[in-house]
Write an enzyme that holds these catalytic residues in place. Sequence first.
Site, short mmCIF file in Angstrom:
data_model
loop_
_atom_site.label_atom_id
_atom_site.label_comp_id
_atom_site.label_asym_id
_atom_site.label_seq_id
_atom_site.Cartn_x
_atom_site.Cartn_y
_atom_site.Cartn_z
N ILE A 242 -26.58 -8.61 65.90
CA ILE A 242 -27.96 -9.01 65.69
C ILE A 242 -28.74 -7.91 64.96
CG2 ILE A 242 -30.12 -9.62 66.87
CD1 ILE A 242 -28.33 -10.62 69.21
N SER A 243 -29.46 -8.29 63.91
CA SER A 243 -30.41 -7.40 63.24
C SER A 243 -29.78 -6.05 62.90
CB SER A 243 -31.67 -7.25 64.10
OG SER A 243 -32.72 -6.64 63.39
#
Length: 289
Positions: free
Chosen positions: A96-97
């Site tokens: 994620i991210s």
Amino acid sequence: MKRIVRQFTTADGFKVEYSIVGQGEPILVMHGGHSNCHEEFGYKDLVSNGYSIITPSRPGYGKTAKELGLTIGAAGAAYAQLLDELQIAQVHLLAISAGGPSGIHFASRFPQRVKSLTLQSAVAAQWLTPADKTYKAAKLLFQPRTEAYVWGMMRLMNKLSPRFLLKSMLPSFSTRPAGEQMKLFSEEDLEQFRLMVNRQRSGHGFLLDLAQTSDDLNSVLAAVRCPALIMHSVHDASVPVEHARHAHRLIPGAQLCELDSWGHLIWLGKRAADVSQKLLAFLDALGGE
């Protein structure tokens, strides 16, 4: 959700904090910037559909040793040791991210441990180089000597008016007009945002992220051989959608899912259910392989 939080010590003597939620086929999560093993976005639907989620606090975050983040390879070796500790041979990997580079490197270096790779709003190309104004501001705000005060102020604003805080932060998350976006959030979304702010800290972790997210990931992306799903909002202002398109070009056979959701936090807003459905369809299709 019942969350078990533990620590283990690597072969080199460094602490790794991690959590386990749910029971079933394991998913290893590389959380985003300013987060830790208490991450929650998207977990409920995965657990409800028979998956267990293992989330290590990445180096410098939570109680995980910052020394493991001096090289992305050292961190990857620690995650492999964590799987050994848990006697798990293979996992689905969700990055994620700012956790994108960690997930991409792990999938590339330990292909036998990774059943699939999913990138959500993930950094997959050079991001926030020293020449960028955002990079310079982040280096100042989120260094270990100041980040506790910054997050303390954020939590105070969050307590007084989470709606105002969310609206003030929207330009950093989305390219869409703030007034238009606020109509897309339910009270549950607002509560999830409030909880996110309350669990976040930067520690030493975000500076370690900044040191790695300016790296060229081309050869690492091209070396990924597992099935891959790339999910990204076309309105993301934090990590532009071009990161997803770049990863799609380089990861052999990857599926690209461009989302018309409001911005970076794809687990909030009216399109959030679509995100869970598409991820579950991808994972479930691999269940028998």
